[in-house]
Design a protein around this motif. Sequence first.
Motif, PDB file in Angstrom:
ATOM      1  N   MET A 106       0.062  -2.465  -6.899  1.00 45.30           N
ATOM      2  CA  MET A 106      -1.299  -2.020  -6.599  1.00 45.30           C
ATOM      3  C   MET A 106      -1.548  -1.962  -5.090  1.00 45.30           C
ATOM      4  SD  MET A 106      -2.966  -1.135  -9.203  1.00 45.30           S
ATOM      5  CE  MET A 106      -1.489  -0.496  -9.947  1.00 45.30           C
ATOM      6  N   MET A 107      -1.093  -2.974  -4.354  1.00 39.78           N
ATOM      7  CA  MET A 107      -1.273  -2.968  -2.895  1.00 39.78           C
ATOM      8  C   MET A 107      -0.538  -1.795  -2.261  1.00 39.78           C
ATOM      9  SD  MET A 107      -1.354  -6.905  -1.604  1.00 39.78           S
ATOM     10  CE  MET A 107       0.183  -7.403  -2.323  1.00 39.78           C
ATOM     11  N   LEU A 108       0.677  -1.546  -2.718  1.00 34.70           N
ATOM     12  CA  LEU A 108       1.454  -0.444  -2.179  1.00 34.70           C
ATOM     13  C   LEU A 108       0.783   0.887  -2.494  1.00 34.70           C
ATOM     14  CD1 LEU A 108       4.109   0.274  -0.749  1.00 34.70           C
ATOM     15  CD2 LEU A 108       5.130   0.512  -3.001  1.00 34.70           C
ATOM     16  N   THR A 109       0.284   1.041  -3.726  1.00 31.00           N
ATOM     17  CA  THR A 109      -0.363   2.283  -4.133  1.00 31.00           C
ATOM     18  C   THR A 109      -1.625   2.528  -3.319  1.00 31.00           C
ATOM     19  OG1 THR A 109       0.489   1.994  -6.368  1.00 31.00           O
ATOM     20  CG2 THR A 109      -1.340   3.515  -6.094  1.00 31.00           C
ATOM     21  N   VAL A 110      -2.470   1.510  -3.194  1.00 31.74           N
ATOM     22  CA  VAL A 110      -3.710   1.663  -2.441  1.00 31.74           C
ATOM     23  C   VAL A 110      -3.406   1.898  -0.965  1.00 31.74           C
ATOM     24  CG1 VAL A 110      -5.777   0.442  -1.689  1.00 31.74           C
ATOM     25  CG2 VAL A 110      -5.095   0.369  -4.081  1.00 31.74           C
ATOM     26  N   GLY A 111      -2.437   1.186  -0.424  1.00 31.68           N
ATOM     27  CA  GLY A 111      -2.063   1.372   0.973  1.00 31.68           C
ATOM     28  C   GLY A 111      -1.564   2.773   1.250  1.00 31.68           C
ATOM     29  N   VAL A 112      -0.705   3.285   0.390  1.00 32.85           N
ATOM     30  CA  VAL A 112      -0.183   4.642   0.569  1.00 32.85           C
ATOM     31  C   VAL A 112      -1.312   5.656   0.419  1.00 32.85           C
ATOM     32  CG1 VAL A 112       1.316   6.400  -0.458  1.00 32.85           C
ATOM     33  CG2 VAL A 112       2.178   4.097  -0.062  1.00 32.85           C
ATOM     34  N   PHE A 113      -2.215   5.426  -0.545  1.00 31.35           N
ATOM     35  CA  PHE A 113      -3.339   6.342  -0.745  1.00 31.35           C
ATOM     36  C   PHE A 113      -4.197   6.426   0.514  1.00 31.35           C
ATOM     37  CE2 PHE A 113      -7.850   6.829  -1.771  1.00 31.35           C
ATOM     38  CZ  PHE A 113      -7.833   8.121  -2.266  1.00 31.35           C
ATOM     39  N   PHE A 114      -4.560   5.264   1.089  1.00 25.95           N
ATOM     40  CA  PHE A 114      -5.394   5.281   2.287  1.00 25.95           C
ATOM     41  C   PHE A 114      -4.657   5.888   3.473  1.00 25.95           C
ATOM     42  CE2 PHE A 114      -8.059   1.984   0.190  1.00 25.95           C
ATOM     43  CZ  PHE A 114      -9.238   2.726   0.236  1.00 25.95           C
TER      44      PHE A 114
END
Length: 93
Positions: A59-67
């Motif tokens: 989840m952290m990786l996904t949100v980080g990449v999204f931002f």
Amino acid sequence: MLRNLLALHQIAQRTISTASRRQFENKVPEKQKLFQEDNGIPVHLKGGVADALLYRATMMLTVGVFFFVSFYFSGTAYAMYQLAVASFPKKQD
């Protein structure tokens, strides 16, 4: 030469096929029981702490990449817009 290769092939095949195999305990029924319990925990977290850590890291990786992507491309889009505005000067009346 060919005879040596055939002999080596036979020895290797015999060694692999006659080697004793390690016996593992069958844990499938235990895992089935664990995952089929109705205890309100989502199935992707029923594996324990390792599943929870993997889920949070994902989840952290996904949100980080999204931002990162959204900020990067929003800046790029804004720059393209400004370039287009500058390329077509306003008509003077």
